[in-house]
Design a protein around this motif. Structure first.
Motif, short mmCIF file in Angstrom:
data_model
loop_
_atom_site.label_atom_id
_atom_site.label_comp_id
_atom_site.label_asym_id
_atom_site.label_seq_id
_atom_site.Cartn_x
_atom_site.Cartn_y
_atom_site.Cartn_z
N LEU A 240 37.28 -12.48 46.45
CA LEU A 240 36.24 -13.37 45.92
C LEU A 240 35.39 -13.95 47.03
O LEU A 240 34.16 -14.08 46.89
CB LEU A 240 36.89 -14.50 45.11
N LEU A 241 36.02 -14.31 48.15
CA LEU A 241 35.26 -14.85 49.28
C LEU A 241 34.29 -13.80 49.82
O LEU A 241 33.12 -14.09 50.10
CB LEU A 241 36.23 -15.30 50.38
N ALA A 242 34.77 -12.58 49.96
CA ALA A 242 33.90 -11.51 50.43
C ALA A 242 32.74 -11.28 49.46
O ALA A 242 31.59 -11.06 49.88
CB ALA A 242 34.70 -10.22 50.61
N ALA A 243 33.01 -11.35 48.15
CA ALA A 243 31.95 -11.18 47.16
C ALA A 243 30.90 -12.28 47.27
O ALA A 243 29.69 -12.02 47.14
CB ALA A 243 32.55 -11.16 45.75
N GLY A 244 31.33 -13.52 47.53
CA GLY A 244 30.38 -14.61 47.68
C GLY A 244 29.47 -14.43 48.90
O GLY A 244 28.26 -14.69 48.83
N VAL A 245 30.04 -13.97 50.00
CA VAL A 245 29.23 -13.75 51.21
C VAL A 245 28.22 -12.64 50.98
O VAL A 245 27.04 -12.74 51.34
CB VAL A 245 30.15 -13.42 52.41
N ILE A 246 28.65 -11.53 50.37
CA ILE A 246 27.76 -10.40 50.12
C ILE A 246 26.66 -10.79 49.13
O ILE A 246 25.50 -10.37 49.29
CB ILE A 246 28.57 -9.20 49.61
N ALA A 247 27.00 -11.59 48.11
CA ALA A 247 25.98 -12.04 47.16
C ALA A 247 24.91 -12.88 47.85
O ALA A 247 23.72 -12.80 47.53
CB ALA A 247 26.65 -12.84 46.04
N SER A 248 25.31 -13.69 48.83
CA SER A 248 24.34 -14.50 49.58
C SER A 248 23.39 -13.62 50.37
O SER A 248 22.18 -13.87 50.43
CB SER A 248 25.08 -15.45 50.52
N ILE A 249 23.92 -12.57 50.99
CA ILE A 249 23.08 -11.62 51.73
C ILE A 249 22.09 -10.95 50.79
O ILE A 249 20.91 -10.75 51.12
CB ILE A 249 23.96 -10.57 52.44
N TYR A 250 22.53 -10.60 49.60
CA TYR A 250 21.67 -9.98 48.59
C TYR A 250 20.44 -10.86 48.32
O TYR A 250 19.30 -10.37 48.33
CB TYR A 250 22.50 -9.79 47.31
N VAL A 251 20.68 -12.15 48.11
CA VAL A 251 19.58 -13.07 47.78
C VAL A 251 18.61 -13.20 48.95
O VAL A 251 17.38 -13.13 48.77
CB VAL A 251 20.14 -14.45 47.39
N VAL A 252 19.12 -13.38 50.16
CA VAL A 252 18.26 -13.55 51.34
C VAL A 252 17.38 -12.33 51.55
O VAL A 252 16.17 -12.44 51.80
CB VAL A 252 19.13 -13.83 52.59
N CYS A 253 17.95 -11.15 51.43
CA CYS A 253 17.16 -9.91 51.63
C CYS A 253 16.09 -9.75 50.56
O CYS A 253 14.97 -9.31 50.85
CB CYS A 253 18.09 -8.70 51.64
N ALA A 254 16.41 -10.09 49.32
CA ALA A 254 15.43 -9.99 48.24
C ALA A 254 14.26 -10.94 48.48
O ALA A 254 13.10 -10.58 48.22
CB ALA A 254 16.09 -10.29 46.90
N VAL A 255 14.53 -12.12 48.99
CA VAL A 255 13.46 -13.09 49.28
C VAL A 255 12.56 -12.57 50.39
O VAL A 255 11.32 -12.64 50.31
CB VAL A 255 14.06 -14.46 49.64
N ILE A 256 13.15 -12.04 51.46
CA ILE A 256 12.35 -11.51 52.57
C ILE A 256 11.46 -10.36 52.11
O ILE A 256 10.29 -10.27 52.46
CB ILE A 256 13.29 -11.05 53.71
N LEU A 257 12.01 -9.45 51.30
CA LEU A 257 11.24 -8.33 50.78
C LEU A 257 10.06 -8.82 49.94
O LEU A 257 8.93 -8.34 50.09
CB LEU A 257 12.14 -7.43 49.93
N THR A 258 10.31 -9.77 49.08
CA THR A 258 9.26 -10.27 48.18
C THR A 258 8.13 -10.94 48.95
O THR A 258 6.95 -10.75 48.63
CB THR A 258 9.87 -11.27 47.17
N LEU A 259 8.48 -11.69 49.98
CA LEU A 259 7.46 -12.43 50.72
C LEU A 259 6.74 -11.57 51.76
O LEU A 259 5.60 -11.88 52.13
CB LEU A 259 8.10 -13.64 51.42
N GLY A 260 7.38 -10.50 52.23
CA GLY A 260 6.82 -9.76 53.36
C GLY A 260 6.15 -8.44 53.05
O GLY A 260 5.60 -7.81 53.95
#
Length: 527
Positions: A240-260
């Motif tokens: 579960l901890l690993a899933a939470g960290v990976i989910a956070s990376i997912y969100v950050v990358c999606a934001v960078i893609l959308t803005l850039g």
């Protein structure tokens, strides 16, 4: 609608370089080439968008099978159903999402970006629930099947438009190839992150196992019940901890893609009065010879690497006996692949993409043969892992670098057929995922027939032999078959150069003269 038409024409005009709008003078026609250059920042923002799919896909590909069998304690038959149905459903959602995207209209954010933005929050919720063990053991298989299929649907809504975005970040072939190299580097780095995060977090906790799973004596059960339950709960929390960290990376990358990243429309595409229907586009795409030959070749080579991916954790744990080392071996493979992506990009630029395919993918065969016949040796295994990463890098880079060449060739032969890019990308992924679903289902069923023992500290010799066949002999046969089929692929470097010149002529004519539909048809006939 008049309002929509005005918005589209205004958007198209905004995408054209200012020097091309007057367009009467010769010197001005040189300007668009320079203005199509993508900055390093643009390429990096685009490349980062590939990480979510690879981070989550790597964690699921390498760890879901062993998680279902040894942590969630799903029986092997049910696990095979979950893996097969999940991958098969994932495969069918690709053309479905491609169909929906082809029907989407251009918005202020573009045609592809809204799909990426709105699918992200739901996808991370579904991903987290895949790694949660519910309290009702009778419905566990249904729980994992439901959220696995839901996540694969949502991540498809992210990845199919992202893959098609390759054709809309620039009209320059060289710029798209360069951006693809950036993307592949980040995607392999994403697999490194997925492997490192999932492997290192989960690897800190010892997954409990039974010395003799068939021994159900009360004495043994009473002695180990408390320790086993506590250790199993710690392992579940680690996932579960690993899933939470990976989910956070997912969100950050999606934001960078959308803005850039900003989508760009082809100049000649804006002249089309009506979009092509999905089924007509599908018929044209599937009758395009180079596309069929490309996916036929890469279907088998991709399947080979997916077989290795899906069974590697079990192979290292039980066949090689490296229960506490397999996450480090995975990390060695992915780090090696990350560092060799730029080398393969230089190689395919220097010697051509077909040559890179033959050398890059076939280089895995000797190392798979070595793994098949060598005794369990940790140092040799690490050497093989690093060497295998070189071939993994080629398998990552080449399909996505060659698909745009096929689409360019299609545009020249069907100049009035626009909006087909999602179909190309989604059906390539469809065939690959469906085949991988079949392979994972069959491989897990094979383990069940061989006598796989859930939570066993060791496995019978038949299980070890089956794992060795799934990780070595079967992938070798698939790689050789894929390379044999790839000899039929017709687009070599000379053909690519011809297509590039013809497409540039088409774009300059459409941009500078503002030609009518009749003129476009005439130009297509000349080409």
């Amino acid at each position: 609608m008049a309002k929509g038409e005005g918005a589209e024409s205004g958007s198209a005009a905004g995408l054209l370089p200012t020097g091309i709008l007057p367009a009467a003078e010769r010197p001005a026609q040189k300007q668009p080439k320079k203005k199509q250059q993508l900055s390093i920042c643009n390429k990096l923002c685009y490349a980062v968008g590939g990480a979510p799919y690879q981070v989550t896909g790597c964690a699921l590909g390498f760890f879901l099978q062993i998680y279902l069998l040894d942590v969630a304690q799903v029986d092997p038959f049910s696990a095979s159903i979950i893996l097969f149905v999940g991958r098969a459903w994932d495969a069918f959602t690709d053309p479905l999402v491609g169909f929906c995207i082809s029907k989407s209209s251009w918005t202020r954010l573009g045609r592809l970006m809204p799909w990426i933005i709105f699918s992200t929050p739901l996808a991370i919720i579904a991903y987290f629930l895949i790694w949660f063990v519910p309290d009702f053991p009778q419905g566990q298989a249904l729980w994992y099947l439901l959220f696995y299929c839901l996540f694969e649907t949502l991540v498809t809504c992210f990845h199919v438009p992202y893959s098609a975005l390759t054709m809309f970040i620039s009209t320059e072939q060289s710029e798209r190839d360069s951006a693809t190299a950036y993307r592949m580097t980040v995607e392999v780095l994403g697999t490194v992150l997925g492997t490192a995060i999932q492997g290192q977090i989960v690897g800190q906790v010892d997954t409990p196992c039974l010395q003799d799973p068939k021994d159900s004596s009360l004495a043994t059960e009473g002695a180990n019940r408390t320790q086993s339950t506590t250790s199993l709960k710690e392992t579940q929390n680690a996932y579960l901890l690993a899933a939470g960290v990976i989910a956070s990376i997912y969100v950050v990358c999606a934001v960078i893609l959308t803005l850039g990243v900003r989508e760009q429309r082809e100049p000649y595409e804006t002249q089309q009065a009506e979009p092509m229907s999905f089924f007509r586009g599908l018929r044209l795409v599937m009758s395009h010879g180079p596309y069929v030959k490309l996916i036929a070749g890469f279907l088998f080579t991709s399947l080979a690497f997916m077989l290795v991916e899906g069974n590697f954790a079990l192979f290292c744990t039980y066949t090689l006996g490296f229960r506490n080392e397999f996450q480090n071996l995975l990390l060695a493979i992915m780090l090696s692949a990350t560092f060799t992506i730029p080398i393969w990009q230089w190689f395919l630029t220097r010697f051509g993409k077909k040559t890179a395919v033959y050398i890059g993918i076939s280089s895995a065969v000797p190392f798979l043969i070595l793994v098949a016949f060598m005794e369990s040796n940790l140092i040799v295994t690490y050497v093989v892992a690093v060497a295998a990463g070189i071939s993994v890098a080629a398998a990552f880079l080449l399909p996505w670098s060659m698909l745009p060449d096929v689409i360019d060739d299609f545009h020249l032969k069907q100049p009035q057929s626009h909006g087909t890019e999602p179909i190309f990308f989604s059906f390539y992924v469809f065939f690959t995922k469906f085949a991988s679903g079949v392979s994972l289902g069959i491989s897990t069923l094979s383990l069940d027939f061989a006598g796989y023992q859930t939570r066993g500290c060791s496995q019978p010799e038949r299980v070890k032999f089956t794992l060795k066949m799934l990780v070595t002999i079967a992938p070798i046969a698939l790689i050789l078959l894929g390379l044999l089929l790839f000899k039929l692929y017709p687009i070599d470097e000379e053909k690519r150069r011809q297509n590039k010149k013809a497409l540039q002529a088409l774009r300059e004519e459409a941009s500078s003269s503002g030609c009518s539909d009749t003129d476009s048809t005439e130009l297509a006939s000349i080409l």
